[in-house]
Scaffold this motif. Sequence first.
Motif, PDB file in Angstrom:
ATOM      1  N   ASN A 139       5.052 -10.888  -7.841  1.00  0.00           N
ATOM      2  CA  ASN A 139       4.732  -9.474  -7.628  1.00  0.00           C
ATOM      3  C   ASN A 139       4.263  -9.225  -6.194  1.00  0.00           C
ATOM      4  OD1 ASN A 139       5.404  -8.678 -10.188  1.00  0.00           O
ATOM      5  ND2 ASN A 139       3.312  -8.661 -10.969  1.00  0.00           N
ATOM      6  N   ALA A 140       3.478 -10.173  -5.662  1.00  0.00           N
ATOM      7  CA  ALA A 140       2.986 -10.005  -4.292  1.00  0.00           C
ATOM      8  C   ALA A 140       4.143  -9.943  -3.297  1.00  0.00           C
ATOM      9  CB  ALA A 140       2.030 -11.145  -3.944  1.00  0.00           C
ATOM     10  N   PHE A 141       5.120 -10.820  -3.448  1.00  0.00           N
ATOM     11  CA  PHE A 141       6.280 -10.784  -2.559  1.00  0.00           C
ATOM     12  C   PHE A 141       7.137  -9.540  -2.815  1.00  0.00           C
ATOM     13  CE2 PHE A 141       5.494 -15.311  -1.744  1.00  0.00           C
ATOM     14  CZ  PHE A 141       5.742 -15.357  -0.377  1.00  0.00           C
ATOM     15  N   LYS A 142       7.172  -9.095  -4.048  1.00  0.00           N
ATOM     16  CA  LYS A 142       7.996  -7.940  -4.389  1.00  0.00           C
ATOM     17  C   LYS A 142       7.538  -6.689  -3.649  1.00  0.00           C
ATOM     18  CE  LYS A 142       8.936  -7.584  -8.730  1.00  0.00           C
ATOM     19  NZ  LYS A 142       8.814  -7.287 -10.185  1.00  0.00           N
ATOM     20  N   PHE A 143       6.211  -6.564  -3.465  1.00  0.00           N
ATOM     21  CA  PHE A 143       5.665  -5.342  -2.883  1.00  0.00           C
ATOM     22  C   PHE A 143       5.140  -5.540  -1.463  1.00  0.00           C
ATOM     23  CE2 PHE A 143       5.247  -4.744  -7.476  1.00  0.00           C
ATOM     24  CZ  PHE A 143       5.901  -3.531  -7.624  1.00  0.00           C
ATOM     25  N   THR A 144       5.508  -6.659  -0.829  1.00  0.00           N
ATOM     26  CA  THR A 144       5.052  -6.929   0.533  1.00  0.00           C
ATOM     27  C   THR A 144       6.250  -7.147   1.443  1.00  0.00           C
ATOM     28  OG1 THR A 144       3.057  -7.989  -0.328  1.00  0.00           O
ATOM     29  CG2 THR A 144       3.595  -8.408   1.967  1.00  0.00           C
ATOM     30  N   THR A 145       6.340  -6.316   2.487  1.00  0.00           N
ATOM     31  CA  THR A 145       7.455  -6.442   3.435  1.00  0.00           C
ATOM     32  C   THR A 145       7.037  -7.166   4.703  1.00  0.00           C
ATOM     33  OG1 THR A 145       6.927  -4.249   4.307  1.00  0.00           O
ATOM     34  CG2 THR A 145       8.584  -4.378   2.569  1.00  0.00           C
ATOM     35  N   THR A 146       5.801  -7.025   5.094  1.00  0.00           N
ATOM     36  CA  THR A 146       5.299  -7.700   6.289  1.00  0.00           C
ATOM     37  C   THR A 146       3.889  -8.210   5.999  1.00  0.00           C
ATOM     38  OG1 THR A 146       4.379  -5.647   7.193  1.00  0.00           O
ATOM     39  CG2 THR A 146       6.626  -6.243   7.865  1.00  0.00           C
ATOM     40  N   GLY A 147       3.493  -9.206   6.740  1.00  0.00           N
ATOM     41  CA  GLY A 147       2.143  -9.734   6.561  1.00  0.00           C
ATOM     42  C   GLY A 147       2.156 -11.066   5.841  1.00  0.00           C
ATOM     43  N   SER A 148       1.348 -11.190   4.811  1.00  0.00           N
ATOM     44  CA  SER A 148       1.200 -12.490   4.172  1.00  0.00           C
ATOM     45  C   SER A 148       0.835 -12.358   2.705  1.00  0.00           C
ATOM     46  CB  SER A 148       0.112 -13.307   4.888  1.00  0.00           C
ATOM     47  OG  SER A 148      -1.145 -12.643   4.748  1.00  0.00           O
ATOM     48  N   VAL A 149       1.029 -13.462   2.018  1.00  0.00           N
ATOM     49  CA  VAL A 149       0.557 -13.655   0.651  1.00  0.00           C
ATOM     50  C   VAL A 149      -0.311 -14.908   0.666  1.00  0.00           C
ATOM     51  CG1 VAL A 149       1.186 -14.164  -1.733  1.00  0.00           C
ATOM     52  CG2 VAL A 149       2.572 -12.563  -0.396  1.00  0.00           C
ATOM     53  N   VAL A 150      -1.561 -14.763   0.203  1.00  0.00           N
ATOM     54  CA  VAL A 150      -2.518 -15.866   0.257  1.00  0.00           C
ATOM     55  C   VAL A 150      -2.941 -16.236  -1.158  1.00  0.00           C
ATOM     56  CG1 VAL A 150      -4.738 -16.664   1.151  1.00  0.00           C
ATOM     57  CG2 VAL A 150      -3.342 -15.069   2.501  1.00  0.00           C
ATOM     58  N   GLY A 163       0.589  -5.904   1.037  1.00  0.00           N
ATOM     59  CA  GLY A 163       1.658  -4.969   0.704  1.00  0.00           C
ATOM     60  C   GLY A 163       1.212  -3.521   0.633  1.00  0.00           C
ATOM     61  N   CYS A 164       1.992  -2.769  -0.135  1.00  0.00           N
ATOM     62  CA  CYS A 164       1.795  -1.316  -0.178  1.00  0.00           C
ATOM     63  C   CYS A 164       0.570  -0.901  -0.976  1.00  0.00           C
ATOM     64  CB  CYS A 164       3.030  -0.649  -0.758  1.00  0.00           C
ATOM     65  SG  CYS A 164       3.459  -1.234  -2.406  1.00  0.00           S
ATOM     66  N   GLY A 165      -0.006  -1.791  -1.787  1.00  0.00           N
ATOM     67  CA  GLY A 165      -1.179  -1.435  -2.578  1.00  0.00           C
ATOM     68  C   GLY A 165      -0.815  -0.630  -3.818  1.00  0.00           C
ATOM     69  N   ILE A 166      -1.831  -0.354  -4.630  1.00  0.00           N
ATOM     70  CA  ILE A 166      -1.626   0.344  -5.904  1.00  0.00           C
ATOM     71  C   ILE A 166      -2.557   1.550  -5.956  1.00  0.00           C
ATOM     72  CG2 ILE A 166      -1.685   0.139  -8.424  1.00  0.00           C
ATOM     73  CD1 ILE A 166      -1.419  -2.895  -8.031  1.00  0.00           C
ATOM     74  N   PRO A 167      -2.049   2.736  -6.239  1.00  0.00           N
ATOM     75  CA  PRO A 167      -2.912   3.922  -6.351  1.00  0.00           C
ATOM     76  C   PRO A 167      -3.905   3.766  -7.495  1.00  0.00           C
ATOM     77  CG  PRO A 167      -0.608   4.552  -6.141  1.00  0.00           C
ATOM     78  CD  PRO A 167      -0.626   3.075  -6.364  1.00  0.00           C
ATOM     79  N   ASP A 168      -5.075   4.405  -7.346  1.00  0.00           N
ATOM     80  CA  ASP A 168      -6.113   4.314  -8.377  1.00  0.00           C
ATOM     81  C   ASP A 168      -5.613   4.811  -9.726  1.00  0.00           C
ATOM     82  OD1 ASP A 168      -7.803   3.301  -6.508  1.00  0.00           O
ATOM     83  OD2 ASP A 168      -8.837   5.198  -6.110  1.00  0.00           O
ATOM     84  N   ALA A 169      -4.760   5.825  -9.719  1.00  0.00           N
ATOM     85  CA  ALA A 169      -4.275   6.387 -10.983  1.00  0.00           C
ATOM     86  C   ALA A 169      -3.456   5.380 -11.768  1.00  0.00           C
ATOM     87  CB  ALA A 169      -3.446   7.644 -10.715  1.00  0.00           C
ATOM     88  N   ASP A 170      -2.838   4.401 -11.058  1.00  0.00           N
ATOM     89  CA  ASP A 170      -1.994   3.411 -11.742  1.00  0.00           C
ATOM     90  C   ASP A 170      -2.766   2.173 -12.172  1.00  0.00           C
ATOM     91  OD1 ASP A 170       0.257   4.983 -11.478  1.00  0.00           O
ATOM     92  OD2 ASP A 170       0.770   4.141  -9.514  1.00  0.00           O
ATOM     93  N   LEU A 171      -3.983   1.989 -11.646  1.00  0.00           N
ATOM     94  CA  LEU A 171      -4.732   0.779 -11.969  1.00  0.00           C
ATOM     95  C   LEU A 171      -5.106   0.718 -13.445  1.00  0.00           C
ATOM     96  CD1 LEU A 171      -7.101   0.445  -8.881  1.00  0.00           C
ATOM     97  CD2 LEU A 171      -5.130  -0.975  -9.455  1.00  0.00           C
ATOM     98  N   LYS A 172      -5.409   1.889 -14.059  1.00  0.00           N
ATOM     99  CA  LYS A 172      -5.871   1.909 -15.441  1.00  0.00           C
ATOM    100  C   LYS A 172      -4.801   1.430 -16.416  1.00  0.00           C
ATOM    101  CE  LYS A 172      -9.133   5.699 -14.632  1.00  0.00           C
ATOM    102  NZ  LYS A 172      -9.528   7.081 -15.017  1.00  0.00           N
ATOM    103  N   LYS A 173      -3.541   1.665 -16.096  1.00  0.00           N
ATOM    104  CA  LYS A 173      -2.458   1.301 -17.017  1.00  0.00           C
ATOM    105  C   LYS A 173      -1.647   0.112 -16.512  1.00  0.00           C
ATOM    106  CE  LYS A 173       0.492   4.877 -14.950  1.00  0.00           C
ATOM    107  NZ  LYS A 173       1.334   6.076 -15.199  1.00  0.00           N
ATOM    108  N   GLU A 181      -5.984  -1.244  -2.413  1.00  0.00           N
ATOM    109  CA  GLU A 181      -6.116  -0.039  -1.597  1.00  0.00           C
ATOM    110  C   GLU A 181      -4.734   0.312  -1.069  1.00  0.00           C
ATOM    111  OE1 GLU A 181      -8.500   1.611   2.361  1.00  0.00           O
ATOM    112  OE2 GLU A 181      -9.026  -0.310   1.437  1.00  0.00           O
ATOM    113  N   PRO A 182      -4.235   1.506  -1.390  1.00  0.00           N
ATOM    114  CA  PRO A 182      -2.890   1.887  -0.932  1.00  0.00           C
ATOM    115  C   PRO A 182      -2.749   1.724   0.582  1.00  0.00           C
ATOM    116  CG  PRO A 182      -3.714   3.472  -2.522  1.00  0.00           C
ATOM    117  CD  PRO A 182      -4.848   2.562  -2.215  1.00  0.00           C
TER     118      PRO A 182
END
Length: 706
Positions: A457-468, A492-502, A544-545
Amino acid sequence: MIDAVQLRRFGRSLSDLPPGVVVVNRQETLYTRYRGLVWTALAVFAVMAGCILALALALAARKRAVTALVASEARYRTSVDSAPTAIFIADTAGWLRDVNPAACHMTGWSREELLAKNIADVLDPASREEGMRGFAAIDAQARTAEVLGRTKDGTPRWWSIAAVQLAPDRVLGFVADVTERKAAEARLRDSETRYKLLAEQAPISIMAFDAKGVITFVNKRHLDVFAGGRKAPEFFLGRGLLELPGIVGAGIADKLEPLLRGVPIDLEAVYFPEFTGGHAGYVNLRGVPLHHEDGTFAGGILIREDVTARIGMERSLTAARNAAEAASLAKSAFLANMSHEIRTPLNGVLGMLQLLAASPLSSEQAEYAALAIQSSKRLTRLLSDILDLSRVEAGKMQIQAEPFQLSEALRQVLALFNPISQQTGVFLTSHIDVALPAMVVGDAARLQQVLTNLIGNAFKFTTTGSVVVEAYPLPSRRAGEVRILFSVADTGCGIPDADLKKLFEPFTQASQGLQRNVQGAGLGLSICQHLISLMGGSIAVDSEPGQGTTFLFCVTLGRVQALAGQLRPAGGPADQLRPLRVLLVEDDRVTRLVATRLLEKFGHGVTVAENGRRALDVLAEGEYDLVLMDIQMPEMDGLEATATIRNAPRFAAKAAIPIVAMTAYAMAGDRERFLASGMDDYVAKPVSIEDLRAAIERAMTKASAA
């Protein structure tokens, strides 16, 4: 001294005189004694002698009376003053004339203070009028009354007064403090009122009966439910318990009879074809006997609860549960069949692609083959996720407890993503704390499944930077346990607060619009959460988005003491595995071809059998080091063939040959079922080169150890 002549004149004889009196003639002077008094007579005339005699007699009688009265009063005062009961004497107007110390102690006033009071003064104002009316009615017949009085400090006390007319103008009274008794009686009345109210309004039928089984009480609920509201209490009161129409109609009089002998009863779901109210139903009955203080039977209580609605609901729920179980079994059977049917051709596709990739190809062709293999593996993971979700819903997900090298398990997961890291330019780094133990006990495959999903999932939503990826020890709750905190962080792009609950709900993905490739069914995190829970841990997310996401989870594993080199990194020793003579038992032609080519690339010799029966004939005629056994085959399946090899006398010399199940059955419990049947290892279709190689190595290592 009395003149004899005068004595006769008064009509008296000598016998009438008291002892000690001397009778003399006139003109004579004598001395005599009468009870200690000395009398002198000098020519005493008869008249004077008679008066003196009368006076002496009167004085003596008075003295005796006074002496007796004094003695009586002394006894009275001693008795009254020492009496523990309050005693008073009052006149008819109520004024106190005498009181004893107990009365003073009871009221708090001194004797002098009480003797200056009227009885009305020590009564509570609320009961003063009634109390004085009762006092005025006291006569020679003893009377008793309870009045509310007041002590000197104003404390209200209940007094019980027993009084009687002692003389026309005197009343004698005895007083006892009954405040505590009155309070106890009030509490008892309140308790009786409460319990009667509870019994009357209880939502269950309550019926009381005496020692002869005669009904003495029924509550409102009984009349409403079992009499249909059409019968009054009198219909039941006075009737024998065993003679009630409902009891007779239900045929349970013999079951209630022990209750009348003091034996408790408890009957459940008794069918009443007709209550007193006219309808039928089911009843729970509980009989409680009551006993006197001496242990003799006093009667009892029969409690009846109408469970007709509950029985109906239970039957409906049972029917619904049976239908749901049937549907679940049908779904499981459907999933198992679909899994088998999908995995078999998928095994052929993936196998052929792996063979193709191993053949001489141009760079473009090699890229195509690699992408096709990657897509096939993603399809396999999706199929596995669907089956895992089915296991979770059925409560059949199981965690194994086997020793494994923690660092090696993590290395294998990280190695899977090295190609993706190189292709995308997203750096993959890791930190494994040196304080972590080398070996642990747990389910390495499930731990790797969680890490693989989170890193993917981390690689799926990350285009630049790193996965640690990081791992640290946590304090253990119990000896012999290892708690480990894992962290998978991306930029990566992060997850909005509204999506964290589900986020951990099945079939749910964080919304990323059309800018990201979010392939998948949204099952991974839901399954990860359940797996982590089964491994004694929990998972959390911080995101954090625009900045990235960090998943944190902990698991609880067992601690073992392993010798250095006890576990070998997967892949190394397998490369040095000696060539084997392998009997491949498989009914699918494409799978036979793929497996044969893969085994030959490992350097093994392969003999093929199309079903279990043919495999037995081939095995009986030749020598083999290993059997790769399919499960679902015509004529004879893999389980029956394995049982024959292990138990039939003609295979006694070959009964210990390693057998590896290579099958499309991958539902919950399949692996355990096949191993319990006598197989040594298990690999699910579609089979990757690495999985097949590892399964063969484990089976051969196990056989060598045996």
